[in-house]
Design a protein around this motif. Structure first.
Motif, short mmCIF file in Angstrom:
data_model
loop_
_atom_site.label_atom_id
_atom_site.label_comp_id
_atom_site.label_asym_id
_atom_site.label_seq_id
_atom_site.Cartn_x
_atom_site.Cartn_y
_atom_site.Cartn_z
N ALA A 32 0.83 -1.21 0.00
CA ALA A 32 0.00 0.00 0.00
C ALA A 32 0.87 1.26 0.00
O ALA A 32 0.55 2.25 -0.68
CB ALA A 32 -0.93 0.00 1.21
N ALA A 33 1.96 1.20 0.75
CA ALA A 33 2.88 2.35 0.78
C ALA A 33 3.49 2.57 -0.59
O ALA A 33 3.58 3.71 -1.07
CB ALA A 33 3.97 2.10 1.82
N ARG A 34 3.90 1.50 -1.24
CA ARG A 34 4.50 1.62 -2.57
C ARG A 34 3.48 2.14 -3.59
O ARG A 34 3.81 2.93 -4.48
CB ARG A 34 5.06 0.26 -3.04
CG ARG A 34 6.32 -0.17 -2.30
CD ARG A 34 6.76 -1.56 -2.74
NE ARG A 34 7.16 -1.59 -4.14
CZ ARG A 34 8.39 -1.34 -4.59
NH1 ARG A 34 9.36 -1.08 -3.73
NH2 ARG A 34 8.66 -1.39 -5.87
N TYR A 35 2.25 1.68 -3.45
CA TYR A 35 1.17 2.14 -4.33
C TYR A 35 1.08 3.66 -4.31
O TYR A 35 0.98 4.32 -5.35
CB TYR A 35 -0.14 1.51 -3.87
CG TYR A 35 -1.40 2.13 -4.43
CD1 TYR A 35 -1.87 1.78 -5.69
CD2 TYR A 35 -2.14 3.05 -3.69
CE1 TYR A 35 -3.03 2.35 -6.21
CE2 TYR A 35 -3.29 3.63 -4.18
CZ TYR A 35 -3.74 3.27 -5.44
OH TYR A 35 -4.88 3.84 -5.94
N SER A 36 1.16 4.20 -3.10
CA SER A 36 1.05 5.66 -2.97
C SER A 36 2.37 6.36 -3.30
O SER A 36 2.40 7.36 -4.03
CB SER A 36 0.62 6.00 -1.54
OG SER A 36 0.50 7.38 -1.37
N LEU A 37 3.46 5.83 -2.79
CA LEU A 37 4.76 6.49 -2.91
C LEU A 37 5.26 6.53 -4.34
O LEU A 37 5.88 7.51 -4.77
CB LEU A 37 5.78 5.77 -2.02
CG LEU A 37 7.16 6.38 -1.90
CD1 LEU A 37 7.10 7.71 -1.15
CD2 LEU A 37 8.12 5.42 -1.18
N LEU A 38 5.01 5.46 -5.08
CA LEU A 38 5.60 5.33 -6.42
C LEU A 38 4.60 5.68 -7.52
O LEU A 38 4.84 5.40 -8.69
CB LEU A 38 6.17 3.92 -6.61
CG LEU A 38 7.18 3.49 -5.54
CD1 LEU A 38 7.65 2.07 -5.77
CD2 LEU A 38 8.37 4.45 -5.47
N ALA A 39 3.47 6.31 -7.14
CA ALA A 39 2.44 6.62 -8.13
C ALA A 39 2.75 7.90 -8.90
O ALA A 39 1.99 8.33 -9.75
CB ALA A 39 1.09 6.76 -7.42
N GLY A 40 3.84 8.53 -8.57
CA GLY A 40 4.17 9.78 -9.26
C GLY A 40 4.32 10.88 -8.24
O GLY A 40 4.71 10.66 -7.11
N GLY A 41 4.00 12.07 -8.65
CA GLY A 41 4.21 13.22 -7.76
C GLY A 41 5.38 14.02 -8.28
O GLY A 41 6.25 13.49 -8.99
N LYS A 42 5.41 15.27 -7.89
CA LYS A 42 6.41 16.18 -8.45
C LYS A 42 7.78 16.02 -7.80
O LYS A 42 8.79 16.47 -8.34
CB LYS A 42 5.92 17.62 -8.29
CG LYS A 42 4.64 17.92 -9.07
CD LYS A 42 4.16 19.35 -8.92
CE LYS A 42 3.48 19.63 -7.59
NZ LYS A 42 2.23 18.88 -7.34
N ARG A 43 7.82 15.40 -6.62
CA ARG A 43 9.10 15.23 -5.86
C ARG A 43 9.74 16.57 -5.58
O ARG A 43 10.98 16.69 -5.57
CB ARG A 43 10.09 14.34 -6.63
CG ARG A 43 9.55 13.01 -7.09
CD ARG A 43 9.11 12.14 -5.95
NE ARG A 43 8.67 10.82 -6.40
CZ ARG A 43 7.78 10.09 -5.74
NH1 ARG A 43 7.22 10.53 -4.63
NH2 ARG A 43 7.46 8.90 -6.19
N LEU A 44 8.89 17.56 -5.37
CA LEU A 44 9.37 18.92 -5.19
C LEU A 44 10.26 19.05 -3.97
O LEU A 44 11.33 19.69 -4.00
CB LEU A 44 8.15 19.83 -5.05
CG LEU A 44 8.34 21.31 -5.24
CD1 LEU A 44 9.12 21.58 -6.51
CD2 LEU A 44 6.95 21.96 -5.33
N ARG A 45 9.84 18.42 -2.86
CA ARG A 45 10.63 18.51 -1.62
C ARG A 45 12.00 17.86 -1.80
O ARG A 45 13.02 18.40 -1.37
CB ARG A 45 9.84 17.87 -0.48
CG ARG A 45 8.59 18.66 -0.10
CD ARG A 45 7.52 17.80 0.59
NE ARG A 45 6.26 18.53 0.70
CZ ARG A 45 5.36 18.65 -0.27
NH1 ARG A 45 5.59 18.11 -1.47
NH2 ARG A 45 4.24 19.32 -0.09
N ALA A 46 12.00 16.71 -2.43
CA ALA A 46 13.28 16.01 -2.66
C ALA A 46 14.18 16.85 -3.56
O ALA A 46 15.40 16.94 -3.33
CB ALA A 46 13.02 14.64 -3.29
N ILE A 47 13.60 17.46 -4.58
CA ILE A 47 14.39 18.27 -5.51
C ILE A 47 14.97 19.50 -4.79
O ILE A 47 16.10 19.91 -5.06
CB ILE A 47 13.54 18.66 -6.74
CG1 ILE A 47 13.31 17.40 -7.61
CG2 ILE A 47 14.20 19.76 -7.55
CD1 ILE A 47 12.32 17.58 -8.73
N ILE A 48 14.20 20.05 -3.85
CA ILE A 48 14.73 21.16 -3.04
C ILE A 48 15.96 20.69 -2.26
O ILE A 48 16.99 21.37 -2.23
CB ILE A 48 13.64 21.69 -2.08
CG1 ILE A 48 12.55 22.41 -2.86
CG2 ILE A 48 14.25 22.61 -1.01
CD1 ILE A 48 11.31 22.75 -2.03
#
Lengths: 290, 290
Positions: A32-48
């Protein structure tokens, strides 16, 4: 200064996140965590985080696990926020929310697993010193804790909606993790001064407010399908309460004020400034297209 | 070897826990966390940590924050387990569960705050070296994670109830944190060998199983008022399925087997062995009085 290669950074984060969370049993918390985590997203925080590290002469490899840990925390916070007892959202990023697909019990465990996993990743972060790992852990736990995300979400639950309260909600729900993202990047650099760290925190805070202002605008103007999440749940808050054109204009003005502050905090030539300008243009284009 | 002064240790833990969680706003997450965390409890896990540290020549002050962090994690796990989506319990330790008193939303935030707070406490643990703090963080995050508490609770949600599954549930839900409690105590000692740590893990694991076996017996034989929590929610599991006298006898025999293993792991003269014997007598007396 050229814009950081956002697509490369995003892909780097996605590949590492895929390594950091196990497959787990079908229908279980890890799945379930992978389903949500790896579904995409901008990764804005990580990029910062990654861009902040680079800005101060750090290597991506030193900042990568911290960047991923922050995305894991962010993902956990979305899973919890979407629960029926919170915002009761059925859609997120265009697909069913975790509890809608896996059940509330598994969603809660997935959120716990992601939070815990983030701290495990920080405690073991590759290519870092012990001092860096502990520094990052202190930064991220402060961002999540009683005065951070937890506080912001609690305020949001029974908010009276004064401007001061709305700022406090945004500071906790969005700002705290943006601040942590920027400062962790600095920690990953070889020798960042206290002044640099203060500038990074100001940058993160301003960018968090800018992001939130634009998000409120989008929440108001974009319908369910286009936004990819259940909208209107945050209705009645902040600039969104104005509705229509006035909302777009005042929200955009507010966001621009914060974007300007973010750029000012780090200086116009920093890669972080280019990142802020990119996000500004991205949101403006998204709002214009809606 | 004399029995450790359990009352002093418990009070020490209570006083430190009171310092570690802020008061917060009335009705908010921190207040809800304190309501649950400071309502009592045996502090068994914390006492294991403190006693393990002493056994290996460590100071209480070095182990205290780790002991408290583990109690905070334990408390968070109880708050989450009691939620309607999990065990749906109305009572815990004789009083209303956190969600029954504060609402599900605040209960979830209290659980998150406690978990996060535990990691913050570990990252800042007083009187420890950086290496000790990171070691403890790795031990505790492993205990909570995808193969620990989260795993045990997920198995419990849709358990088929074979003996192997019940053992896996207990290993995750109870054993993992007992193991971490014992090993963190060893880490707090000045120079604990890998062999010592292995013995501490075996001790924690055996004590966790013993505790769980007795808890199952109590869950069956004691009525709601005396047990201070909503019983029967775990009904149909393990020895409890047998019912009545047979349940008491087989559960007691199972617990005794594990208590013997715990004592064997650390040697009869260790303070930890006295602690195991004390817990054995405490539970036997509780069952006899029921």
């Amino acid at each position: 200064m050229a814009l950081p290669d956002l697509e490369s950074l995003r892909e780097l984060v996605n590949v590492r996140l895929d390594q950091l969370v196990p497959m787990g049993a079908q229908g279980g918390p890890a799945a379930a965590a992978r389903y949500s985590l790896l579904a995409g997203g901008k990764r804005l925080r990580a990029i910062i985080t990654l861009t902040a590290a680079r800005t101060h002469g750090g290597k991506l490899e030193t900042a990568l696990d911290a960047a991923c840990a922050i995305e894991m925390i962010h993902c956990a916070s979305l899973i919890f926020d979407d629960l029926p007892a919170m915002d009761d959202a059925a859609l997120r990023r265009g697909v069913a929310t975790v509890h809608a697909k896996f059940g509330q019990d598994i969603a809660i465990l997935a959120g716990i697993g992601l939070m815990n996993g983030a701290y495990e990743v920080l405690a073991k972060a590759q290519h870092t010193t012990e001092a860096q790992r502990l520094d990052m852990l202190r930064i991220v736990t402060r961002a999540v804790g009683w005065q951070g995300l937890v506080h912001g979400q609690a305020l949001d639950l029974n908010s009276g909606e004064s401007d001061a309260q709305i700022d406090a909600i945004h500071e906790g729900k969005t700002g705290a993790l943006f601040i942590a993202a920027a400062e962790c990047g600095g920690v990953a650099a070889p020798s960042v001064s206290e002044k640099d760290r203060r500038a990074l925190r100001s940058y993160g805070r301003a960018l968090g407010f800018a992001y939130q202002a634009f998000d409120d605008v989008l929440d108001q103007v974009v319908c369910d399908e286009a936004a990819g999440k259940t909208t209107g749940k945050d209705g009645g808050k902040s600039t969104a309460a104005l509705g229509g054109e006035a909302c777009i204009q005042s929200g955009t003005a507010l966001a621009n004020k914060h974007f300007d502050q973010a750029v000012k905090a780090v200086g116009k030539t920093a890669p972080l400034a280019s990142l802020a300008e990119f996000i500004r243009r991205y949101f403006a284009a998204t709002v214009a297209a809606a």
